[in-house]
Design a protein around this motif. Structure first.
Motif, short mmCIF file in Angstrom:
data_model
loop_
_atom_site.label_atom_id
_atom_site.label_comp_id
_atom_site.label_asym_id
_atom_site.label_seq_id
_atom_site.Cartn_x
_atom_site.Cartn_y
_atom_site.Cartn_z
N ALA A 99 0.86 -1.19 0.00
CA ALA A 99 0.00 0.00 0.00
C ALA A 99 0.89 1.23 0.00
N ALA A 100 0.72 2.11 -0.99
CA ALA A 100 1.47 3.37 -1.06
C ALA A 100 0.50 4.48 -0.66
N ILE A 101 0.66 4.98 0.57
CA ILE A 101 -0.36 5.83 1.19
C ILE A 101 0.07 7.29 1.22
N HIS A 102 -0.72 8.14 0.60
CA HIS A 102 -0.53 9.58 0.70
C HIS A 102 -1.86 10.19 1.12
N GLY A 103 -1.83 11.40 1.64
CA GLY A 103 -3.07 12.07 2.01
C GLY A 103 -3.69 11.47 3.25
N ALA A 104 -4.54 10.47 3.06
CA ALA A 104 -5.21 9.86 4.21
C ALA A 104 -5.58 8.42 3.92
N VAL A 121 4.35 5.13 3.39
CA VAL A 121 3.52 6.33 3.62
C VAL A 121 4.33 7.60 3.41
N THR A 122 3.64 8.70 3.15
CA THR A 122 4.30 10.00 3.23
C THR A 122 4.32 10.39 4.70
N ALA A 123 5.31 11.18 5.08
CA ALA A 123 5.48 11.57 6.48
C ALA A 123 4.25 12.29 7.03
N ASP A 124 3.57 13.06 6.16
CA ASP A 124 2.43 13.85 6.63
C ASP A 124 1.09 13.20 6.34
N ALA A 125 1.08 11.95 5.89
CA ALA A 125 -0.18 11.24 5.68
C ALA A 125 -0.90 11.08 7.02
N THR A 126 -2.20 10.89 7.00
CA THR A 126 -2.95 10.65 8.23
C THR A 126 -3.57 9.25 8.16
N THR A 177 5.54 0.74 7.29
CA THR A 177 6.88 0.17 7.09
C THR A 177 7.95 1.24 6.97
N ARG A 178 7.70 2.22 6.09
CA ARG A 178 8.65 3.31 5.88
C ARG A 178 7.89 4.57 5.53
N TYR A 179 8.49 5.72 5.83
CA TYR A 179 7.86 6.97 5.42
C TYR A 179 8.80 7.76 4.52
N PHE A 180 8.19 8.63 3.70
CA PHE A 180 8.92 9.43 2.72
C PHE A 180 8.37 10.85 2.76
#
Length: 258
Positions: A99-104, A121-126, A177-180
């Motif tokens: 799962a590549a999660i951005h936004g929410a 995930v992106t660092a600022d995803a919720t 797993t990891r954030y970007f």
């Protein structure tokens, strides 16, 4: 038109959720996802899958407005069972799903992400399960998968507060797993891992995907079944009706504990 499109490149399938404005998990979207999994199961060349969302979100939750069309407890139980079966199938899929999660990724969106094998995930995803703020509870195994990743205490905190955490916090808690830092880096890195995994031998990938789920607690299936029953029962309460209506009307619910 399908709510989930996909492309295949270098033995990697990329599923893109396209259900604006928030990529809500409607019955149609769940059916489309099941159909895409059918297609991938029949394509031996695909060795990894990336799931991402189009637009601003991965998925901001279940389609709450669709819930209002359901009338009976049995309808809600069937809805929960449909989502649970699909996400269990995803978790037990024969190839890795990232799962590549951005936004929410909220509510059903997070439940979908938790059924995947890795969450980038992106660092600022919720990420969160906000159902209790609507007077309802998670129904797609959220109460069972979340403690597996973050532990019971953190799961209680997240579910009872109904407040999301950031992508960075999700990694620290063990949920991701990891954030970007940005979406571009996120999607590129998810694709890179998928290609790295898909370079391995197909039979060895399939065996690993079969073996790791043995580590799950034996009570997990009982818990998922109990969640489905509770999900259906809660939707029959006055507070659930008030909470859902308040969500639709964008106001604070007035719960009466009944």
């Amino acid at each position: 038109m399908s709510t989930i499109t996909y492309t295949i490149d270098e033995n990697v399938a990329t599923f893109t959720i396209q259900s604006p404005p928030a990529n809500a998990l409607s019955s149609t979207l769940l059916s489309d996802l099941a159909g895409r999994l059918d297609e991938i199961e029949n394509d031996s060349s695909v060795k990894a899958v990336v799931i991402r969302g189009e637009g601003k979100f991965f998925s901001a939750g279940a389609d709450i407005k669709e819930f209002t069309s359901l009338q009976n407890e049995s309808d809600y139980k069937m809805l929960a069972a449909k989502g649970q079966r699909l996400f269990d199938r995803l978790e037990r899929f024969h190839i890795p799903v990232i799962a590549a999660i951005h936004g929410a990724a909220l509510g059903g969106g997070l439940e979908l992400a938790m059924a995947c094998h890795l969450r980038y995930v992106t660092a600022d995803a919720t990420l969160g399960l906000p159902e209790l703020s609507l007077g309802i509870i998670p129904g797609f195994a959220g109460t069972q998968r979340l403690p597996r990743y973050v532990g019971a205490a953190k799961a209680y905190e997240m579910i009872l507060s109904a407040e999301p955490i950031t992508g960075k916090e999700a990694v620290e808690a063990g949920l991701a797993t990891r954030y970007f830092e940005g979406e571009g880096e996120l999607f590129e890195s998810a694709g890179q891992f998928a290609r790295k995994a898909s370079a391995k031998s197909g039979p060895s990938i399939h065996k690993v995907m079969q073996l790791i789920p043995y580590s799950h607690n034996a009570q997990y299936e009982e818990g998922v079944s109990a969640e489905g029953d509770a999900f259906a029962a809660i939707f029959g309460t006055e507070d659930a009706k008030e909470g859902v209506q308040a969500f639709i009307e964008k106001r604070k619910p007035a719960f009466k504990d009944q």
